[in-house]
Design a protein around this motif. Structure first.
Motif: not given
Length: 640
Positions: A130-144, A182-193
């Motif tokens: 899930v460390s890759d999923m955090f990075s992936f969530g940050m990438l999605i945020c960069t796009i938008y 995408l809002v709710d899934p990405v918010e969970k992807m960049i969660n610190r937990d």
């Protein structure tokens, strides 16, 4: 896996290149995101998700460096996960392993991008899937976020930790630019937990990724990997989704894929349904600029019988979008080319397609291309079905033909083929004649009917191969032809007959004093008697004579001059005839029957009376009537 391989593929650039080239002053974010269309971004996100699913689930590898520079975009628009220089493979089925945090003491090029590193790597030096999923969530945020990362550490771990605390607030500012799904899934992807972060497999189940447009793009990207049967199924799905695709997707992604498939003879038939659907749902501008060039390319491609028949059957869809000039220069030559095909199905489809575009045909094109092609194919083929289809096609084209074209090119052709021994072909010719007779536009002249049209059909009336119904139809047409000749002849002969009669009157002195009687005989030469019964046959003859008399100059009723020479005759008409309204002298015939006894009549000398009516046995003799006078005159003229 025991060898080192190097593979290359043309790419348009990395996602980082797209983000850097994007004009951040652009306000049309609803249409494009970082220079990419929304559906392209959604499809790209799904493709990276699939890549992570494979890396995590199959290869049991953690990428550790998911960022815009690690995403390569091919020329076809497919997103691919690259840059596996920091990837680590898990051992013994474990879900995590120890790793080093980002340090300024090492080269920045030798470490993952700090702006996209997961918090647990930097704080606890533990890396999981899930460390890759955090990075992936940050990438999605960069796009938008117009290409800017939510964390800008500037290669400083302390700055990274401080901005990590404000990550939730920054995400709230850009959430409005994201699709709601995408809002709710990405918010969970960049969660610190890490317990709240979804896996790649769970993230791929989002409804957004099953949008028809995203599905179409996904199918097109994998098209080259599919078998012919799978391609047919994919194209069937794409055909249904074409009305939902944006214009840019259809032109930039779908058309190039269809063009590639049409280059192969084996796959062109499967690519035609989505291409025709694309024609049907494209605007005039889109069709003229993007779709029509692909249509002309397909016209010149080598296709199977199935593909050719399908395309000919869809000519109505293509012609509805084309201009008249495009139909004449591209569509009609394609149709005429396949009229000469050896396949019955292709010939039939081509002839039917020719009728679809007949409104775009002009007289010059008919005479120079269409009629020579159809008539030539009629002479070459031995298939009666094709001959009948060609004749039916010519019959339908008569409505747009110039009368001179019909006289010069069609009628001689009908005369030539009317000697066919096949009854169905002859009846098709009869059907064309009937169509021309019903038009009444003077195409069929009396000269053509008498010298060519009827003589070519008359031998078939005694042909035993024709059924009773076919014989009746042919006879009806022949009667119509004969009636048309009669109509032309009578309309041209009435005035000349009247003029001839006037010339005869002038030659005789212009006086009618010598005309005491005119014989009123029928066309059959049978003279009517006043005492004849009024039979139905005589009634019909009387009606025809009434019509003919009303069109001619009125003549006097009776004459001692014989109508055609020979023995003179007295012709009497009934009082209710055509001359009932005229007054005539009374006749003794109205007074009863007169008996003329020849034994009692003694002819005297020429100086005496003509008759001797004295009889001692008759106390009340009566004078001779005009009937007796007429008999006497007849005797004198005959020499008796």
């Amino acid at each position: 896996r025991e060898s080192l391989a190097f593979a290359a593929e043309p790419v348009a650039g990395s996602l980082a290149n797209y983000l850097e080239k994007f004009d951040r002053s652009c306000t049309e974010l609803s249409k494009t995101t970082c220079g990419l269309m929304e559906h392209e971004v959604q499809c790209g996100i799904y493709q990276i998700t699939e890549a992570l699913m494979y890396v995590h689930g199959v290869e049991r590898v953690i990428h550790r460096n998911v960022n815009p520079a690690s995403i390569l975009i091919t020329q076809s628009g497919r997103w691919k996960l690259a840059c596996f220089g920091f990837a680590e493979k898990t051992q013994d089925g474990r879900e995590s392993f120890a790793c080093k945090a980002w340090s300024p003491k090492a080269s920045k090029m030798a470490q993952p991008d700090l702006n996209y590193i997961a918090p647990e790597i930097q704080t606890t030096e533990v890396c999981t899937y899930v460390s890759d999923m955090f990075s992936f969530g940050m990438l999605i945020c960069t796009i938008y976020n117009n290409g800017y990362s939510l964390i800008d550490a500037q290669y400083n771990p302390s700055t990274y930790l401080r901005q990590l605390d404000t990550l939730t607030q920054k995400f709230g500012d850009i959430a409005r630019a994201m699709p709601p799904a995408l809002v709710d899934p990405v918010e969970k992807m960049i969660n610190r937990d890490i317990r709240y972060r979804p896996t790649a497999q769970l993230f791929s189940l989002l409804k957004m990724f099953h949008d028809p447009t995203v599905t179409t793009l996904q199918q097109l990207d994998n098209l080259h990997l599919k078998s012919p049967s799978d391609k047919s199924q994919v194209f069937s799905i794409i055909t249904q989704n074409i009305p939902l695709l944006p214009k840019a997707i259809r032109c930039s992604r779908l058309l190039p894929s269809l063009h590639q498939e049409c280059t192969s003879r084996d796959s062109v038939a499967t690519a035609l349904p989505p291409l025709v659907s694309l024609v049907q749902h494209s605007s005039s501008e889109e069709f003229s600029q993007h779709v029509f060039p692909e249509i002309t390319f397909v016209f010149n491609c080598s296709m199977s019988e199935q593909g050719t028949v399908y395309l000919l059957n869809k000519i109505d869809v293509i012609a509805s979008k084309c201009t008249s000039n495009q139909v004449r220069t591209d569509v009609i030559p394609f149709i005429l080319k396949h009229i000469k095909s050896e396949s019955y199905k292709i010939q039939e489809a081509a002839l039917n397609a020719l009728l679809v575009v007949k409104d775009c045909l002009d007289d010059a094109l008919l005479r120079s291309n269409v009629l020579p092609c159809t008539k030539g194919q009629f002479q070459q083929t031995v298939d009666v079905k094709i001959k009948l289809i060609i004749l039916s096609c010519i019959k339908h084209l008569l409505s747009i033909m110039n009368p001179f074209t019909i006289r010069d090119d069609v009628l001689p052709f009908l005369v030539d083929i009317a000697n066919s021994h096949d009854a169905s072909v002859v009846m098709a010719v009869v059907g064309i004649y009937r169509h021309l007779l019903n038009k009444r536009d003077a195409v069929l002249t009396k000269v053509f009917l008498a010298r060519s049209g009827m003589p070519s059909l008359l031998p078939h009336v005694v042909d035993p191969d024709f059924s009773a119904d076919q014989f009746c139809v042919m006879m009806d047409v022949l009667y119509e032809m004969l009636g048309l000749i009669d109509q032309h002849r009578r309309s041209n002969g009435t005035s000349s007959s009247a003029s001839s009669f006037k010339r005869e009157r002038l030659a005789s002195g212009g006086s009618d004093k010598n005309l005491l009687f005119v014989a009123n005989s029928s066309s059959t030469g049978i003279q009517k008697s006043r005492t004849a019964p009024n039979s139905p046959e005589l009634s019909k003859i009387k009606e025809r004579e009434t019509l003919s008399v009303t069109n001619k100059e009125p003549l006097r009723r009776f004459s001692l001059v014989p109508p055609g020479g020979g023995t003179p005759a007295i012709n009497l008409t009934p009082d209710d005839g055509v001359y009932a309204d005229r007054n005539r002298r009374p006749s003794l015939q109205n007074m009863g029957h007169y008996n003329h006894d020849s034994e009692r009549c003694e002819r005297k000398s020429s100086t005496g009376s003509l008759f001797n009516f004295s009889d001692s046995r008759h106390s009340s003799p009566r004078r001779g009537s005009f009937q007796a006078l007429g008999d006497t005159v007849m005797q004198l003229f005959s020499g008796k």
